[in-house]
Design a protein around this motif. Structure first.
Motif, PDB file in Angstrom:
ATOM      1  N   TYR A 184      47.641  37.619  73.650  1.00  0.00           N
ATOM      2  CA  TYR A 184      46.250  38.010  73.436  1.00  0.00           C
ATOM      3  C   TYR A 184      45.601  38.514  74.716  1.00  0.00           C
ATOM      4  O   TYR A 184      45.878  38.020  75.808  1.00  0.00           O
TER       5      TYR A 184
ATOM      6  N   MET B  64      41.443  39.206  75.919  1.00  0.00           N
ATOM      7  CA  MET B  64      40.051  39.062  75.499  1.00  0.00           C
ATOM      8  C   MET B  64      39.432  40.453  75.379  1.00  0.00           C
ATOM      9  O   MET B  64      39.589  41.280  76.270  1.00  0.00           O
TER      10      MET B  64
ATOM     11  N   GLU C 289      38.124  30.196  72.852  1.00  0.00           N
ATOM     12  CA  GLU C 289      39.123  31.199  72.487  1.00  0.00           C
ATOM     13  C   GLU C 289      40.536  30.688  72.755  1.00  0.00           C
ATOM     14  O   GLU C 289      41.460  30.981  71.988  1.00  0.00           O
TER      15      GLU C 289
ATOM     16  N   LYS D 254      41.243  28.419  69.911  1.00  0.00           N
ATOM     17  CA  LYS D 254      41.480  29.219  68.703  1.00  0.00           C
ATOM     18  C   LYS D 254      42.930  29.700  68.662  1.00  0.00           C
ATOM     19  O   LYS D 254      43.604  29.617  67.624  1.00  0.00           O
TER      20      LYS D 254
ATOM     21  N   ARG E   9      36.166  37.769  72.855  1.00  0.00           N
ATOM     22  CA  ARG E   9      36.959  37.144  71.800  1.00  0.00           C
ATOM     23  C   ARG E   9      38.391  37.642  71.902  1.00  0.00           C
ATOM     24  O   ARG E   9      38.641  38.800  72.238  1.00  0.00           O
ATOM     25  N   ILE E  10      39.349  36.757  71.594  1.00  0.00           N
ATOM     26  CA  ILE E  10      40.752  37.146  71.720  1.00  0.00           C
ATOM     27  C   ILE E  10      41.148  38.151  70.647  1.00  0.00           C
ATOM     28  O   ILE E  10      40.716  38.062  69.496  1.00  0.00           O
TER      29      ILE E  10
ATOM     30  N   ILE F  80      41.610  38.338  64.666  1.00  0.00           N
ATOM     31  CA  ILE F  80      42.267  38.568  65.970  1.00  0.00           C
ATOM     32  C   ILE F  80      42.920  39.940  66.044  1.00  0.00           C
ATOM     33  O   ILE F  80      43.371  40.349  67.117  1.00  0.00           O
TER      34      ILE F  80
END
Length: 481
Positions: free
Chosen positions: A131, A133, A64, A67, A140-141, A337
């Motif tokens: 971001y 999580m 992440e 990413k 996931r971010i 996102i």
């Protein structure tokens, strides 16, 4: 919905005597290397105190993190395109402008300068995409916000990286350093300012930092100046408030911004992002003067407008990303996102969003068009605000965002003046990725990712701004998950 938990990089708690010793060493390291801020309660220009920091680096999934790094140039370009789409900005902001005087004032300057013919078509963006999580979504971010003005802590977190490495070695955990990514945010951001300066092309020109009357976050700002001076000793940097810019600058017949007889090449805003920084018409006149000039602005007025929450919400609507990015794989990666973002305009969608939030206020955050931390509403405050604004156009100045539930991690937050050792507490972390972009509407000269920051807060705290006294600086410890 419950929050998950990540494991600290070392077993906790740390033995008391060792913990006290290491914290004292870390505090001295911080003071002697500039990981500091000025004291808000007992302000003096002659002293700094430690900036709040997390003793141990906080775990973050490596996939992440990577990413977020890879997405930054894509997001830079997206926001660059948004800022140069006059029709989209006007349509997206039109309802907010009727009720948000601050955004309306920025918008009026943009329209005035655009209609006059922009003296400088190059813009410099030192951006930061933030971001959290989303734990229920597999860690996931999800993007919290995209900052286009006064994106801070690139300098302090660059130094914090070295401090955290020192702490791990003092704890006998030097082998863990390999899990900490390099962070050259300060160098990367300053290189962007220097590149913009060189594109301006006047060797005797200066750089102007727009600052608050009292700068508590002085180290973060000054390190940018010191870094630029180290790389390019011939470049002179001036610091001025908006009030001082009104009093001390002029525009010549070439629309060059003149300060102390020098042409200004780059104007870098570390102030000017909230209403209190414009206490009178003089500050607004100063902003207009800067925008009318040939100086390269960081950010330009349209970059700042592109960073508003209404734009963030509009980009999440169906088909909007495709308008700017096409239908390729990158569009899907960006959409992935986004969390739920909803307009509160007076239409069918806005009414549905109000009903949805009132039915379950804990699921949502209410966000105004503001930067700098401490402005969002949570929980019962969401209900109270929506009931008050339900039949008022004031609500169009806000967006509704689904609340992100990040995983918890245990850790120690070290604050100035607090007892040592601090208690072991549950924390959550927010990752910020810096980006640099320079370009005109038709040409991009540079676009890159430029380092990161991690900002951590107590798990039960809603806001996490470090400069606002709510969060603490941190470093990521990358995990293979």
């Amino acid at each position: 919905m419950t929050q998950g938990r990540l494991t600290s990089c070392i077993p906790l708690p740390v033995e008391h005597k060792l913990l006290v010793t290491v914290i004292e060493k870390a505090k001295d390291w911080a003071l002697m290397h500039g990981v500091g801020m000025r004291d808000r309660k007992h302000f003096t220009k002659d002293a700094i105190q430690i900036a709040p920091f997390v003793l141990l680096p906080s775990p973050f999934p490596q996939t992440e993190f990577n990413k977020a790094v890879e997405l930054q140039p894509i997001l830079n370009e997206l926001m660059h395109k948004v800022a140069h789409d006059d029709e989209f900005l006007t349509r997206t902001l039109q309802n907010a402008l009727q009720v948000d005087e601050f955004t309306a004032s920025l918008f009026d300057i943009w329209v005035k300068v655009r209609d006059e013919g922009m003296a400088q078509t190059l813009s410099l963006g030192l951006f930061r995409s933030d971001y959290l999580m989303q734990n229920p979504d597999g860690n996931r971010i999800k993007q919290v916000e995209f900052n286009t003005v006064a994106s801070s802590f690139g300098a302090l977190t660059s130094y914090l990286h070295d401090m955290t490495r020192y702490i791990l070695r003092q704890l006998g955990q030097g082998d863990l350093i390999k899990n900490m990514p390099e962070n050259r945010a300060l160098s990367g951001l300053c290189s962007g300012i220097i590149e913009a300066y060189d594109l301006f092309g006047v060797p005797s020109a200066i750089i102007l930092f727009v600052v608050e009357e009292i700068s508590y976050n002085i180290c973060d700002q000054r390190f940018h100046e010191f870094e630029i001076s180290e790389k390019r000793p011939e470049i002179m940097i001036y610091r001025r408030t908006l009030t001082e810019i009104y009093e001390e600058t002029t525009l010549n017949d070439k629309k060059q911004l003149i300060l102390d007889g020098h042409t200004v090449a780059v104007v870098y805003y570390r102030s000017g992002y909230e209403p209190a920084q414009y206490p009178s018409t003089r500050e607004w006149d100063a902003r207009l003067r800067v925008e009318r000039s040939t100086a390269i602005k960081c950010p330009s007025i349209h970059y700042q407008l592109a960073g508003t929450k209404k734009v963030q919400q509009a980009l999440a609507a169906p088909g909007v990303l495709e308008k700017f990015m096409g239908a390729g794989a990158a569009t899907g990666r960006v959409r992935d996102i986004f969390t739920g973002l909803y307009s509160l305009d007076f239409d069918e969608n806005g009414e549905r969003a109000v009903d949805m939030a009132l039915a379950d206020t804990e699921r949502f955050v209410l966000k105004p068009q503001r930067e700098g931390g401490g402005n969002n509403l949570y929980g019962s405050d969401v209900r109270e605000a929506l009931l008050r604004m339900r039949h008022s156009r004031e609500r169009a100045a806000y967006i509704l965002m689904e609340r992100i539930l990040p995983p918890l991690v245990s850790g120690y937050v070290v604050r100035p003046g607090a007892s040592v050792p601090p208690p072991l507490t549950d924390l959550v972390s927010e990752l910020g990725i810096f980006g640099v972009i320079i370009g005109t509407k038709d040409k991009i000269y540079c676009n890159r990712q430029a380092g990161h920051m991690l900002r951590t807060k107590l798990a039960d705290a809603n806001e996490g701004g470090v400069a606002a006294g709510l969060g603490a600086l941190d470093s990521p410890f990358l995990l293979e998950m």
